[in-house]
Design an enzyme around this catalytic site. Structure first.
Site, PDB file in Angstrom:
ATOM      1  CG  ASP A 159      27.384  12.218 -19.839  1.00 16.82           C
ATOM      2  OD1 ASP A 159      26.212  12.002 -20.633  1.00 16.82           O
ATOM      3  OD2 ASP A 159      28.473  12.695 -20.284  1.00 16.82           O
ATOM      4  CB  SER A 160      21.602  12.202 -19.579  1.00 17.38           C
ATOM      5  OG  SER A 160      21.346  10.970 -19.525  1.00 17.38           O
ATOM      6  CD  GLU A 188      22.029  13.785 -28.244  1.00 19.88           C
ATOM      7  OE1 GLU A 188      21.436  14.457 -27.243  1.00 19.88           O
ATOM      8  OE2 GLU A 188      23.071  12.864 -27.464  1.00 19.88           O
ATOM      9  CG  ASP A 215      27.593   8.461 -21.403  1.00 20.56           C
ATOM     10  OD1 ASP A 215      27.842   8.137 -22.808  1.00 20.56           O
ATOM     11  OD2 ASP A 215      26.623   9.212 -21.326  1.00 20.56           O
ATOM     12  CE  LYS A 270      26.064   7.337 -24.585  1.00 24.51           C
ATOM     13  NZ  LYS A 270      26.466   8.812 -24.924  1.00 24.51           N
ATOM     14  CD  GLU A 305      29.154  13.182 -25.212  1.00 27.91           C
ATOM     15  OE1 GLU A 305      28.207  12.917 -24.607  1.00 27.91           O
ATOM     16  OE2 GLU A 305      29.598  14.286 -25.542  1.00 27.91           O
TER      17      GLU A 305
END
Length: 274
Positions: free
Chosen positions: A56-57, A192, A95, A123, A125
């Site tokens: 999602d960067s 990270e 993501d 993925k 978080e």
């Protein structure tokens, strides 16, 4: 003999799977690149990059947002489909964007959409609150990469992009989260922006491959954003490196990145946190 063989064009010979990466753990490092379109995905396959991540960067690197928060499911699906059209050998991870997996049921619906778009793994978080969701997805055949440490979707909670785990209590929590995610059935762990010593501790505590980004040199793999590899980020983070500067062309930059990850040359001490 390397676990991932090249074909006669120098690219990946066979499809990389979750099983491939698990066999590599402790034997051979692997490289992951976060990228967003078919041409770059095809280049990654040609350069034998074992895994690609549609992060999602893309909100910041492609769409011009100042964080990942505005990224939608529709935008993620669009880019997953593009990457899948350009690469049929690397493991494709995507993501789930902000607030699309707040409950296990919501996660199942949205992970299904991402998998049907062409991803092989999702993925997520989070920390201990996410364990039930990871267990639900993996029990239903959806591979999961759990993301700990600096989690960009929580940037406003953290008060910015800050290194995590320098305090012992926080470090202990991250190690415990690692164990919980392994027990819940996660297939990969991404950590990270933590001190290098903590990246090592997390890798030792894990029973699954650990992918680092700003987490030192002792993880099982590394991931970088394609924009950082190619020197396109105006203010690059400490953990990144411009490989295009050394090589002069995109293919050379990707190949140098992969080779340096596999040999252990990247990340060097200048790309790590203490």
């Amino acid at each position: 003999m390397p676990y991932v063989q090249a074909d006669n064009t120098g690219g990946l010979e066979k499809k990389v799977t979750v099983h491939t990466l698990k066999k590599m753990r402790g034997n051979e490092k692997f490289a992951m690149v976060s990228l967003y379109d078919a041409p770059m995905a095809a280049m990654a396959q040609k350069c034998s990059v074992e895994a690609v991540l549609i992060g999602d960067s893309l909100g910041m690197t492609v769409l011009g947002y100042d964080s990942v928060i505005p990224v939608t499911m529709e935008q993620m699906i669009y880019h997953v489909e593009a990457v899948a059209r350009g690469n049929d050998k690397s493991l494709i991870i995507s993501d789930l964007p902000f607030m699309t997996y707040a409950t296990p049921e919501q996660a199942l619906v949205n992970a299904t959409r991402i998998m049907q778009a062409g991803a092989h793994m999702v993925k997520l978080e989070g920390s201990a609150w996410l364990v039930e969701t990871v267990r639900m997805l993996t029990e239903r055949g959806i591979p999961v990469c759990a993301h700990i440490g600096l989690t960009p979707q929580s940037v406003h909670k953290f008060g910015g992009f800050r290194v995590q785990g320098r305090e012992q209590e926080r470090a202990d929590t991250l190690v415990e989260d690692t164990k919980l995610f392994c027990e819940a059935g996660a297939d990969l762990l991404l950590v990270e922006c933590v001190p290098a010593w903590l990246g090592t501790e997390i890798t030792k505590a894990s029973t699954i491959p650990v992918v680092g980004i700003g987490a030192g040199n002792e993880t099982d793999a590394q991931v970088l954003v394609i924009n950082d590899i190619l020197g396109l980020t105006p203010q690059p983070p400490k953990f990144s490196k411009n490989f295009l500067e050394e090589t002069g062309n995109i293919a050379g930059a990707l190949q140098k990145y992969r080779d340096d990850v596999k040999s252990g040359q990247f990340p060097s001490s200048e790309h790590q946190f203490t």
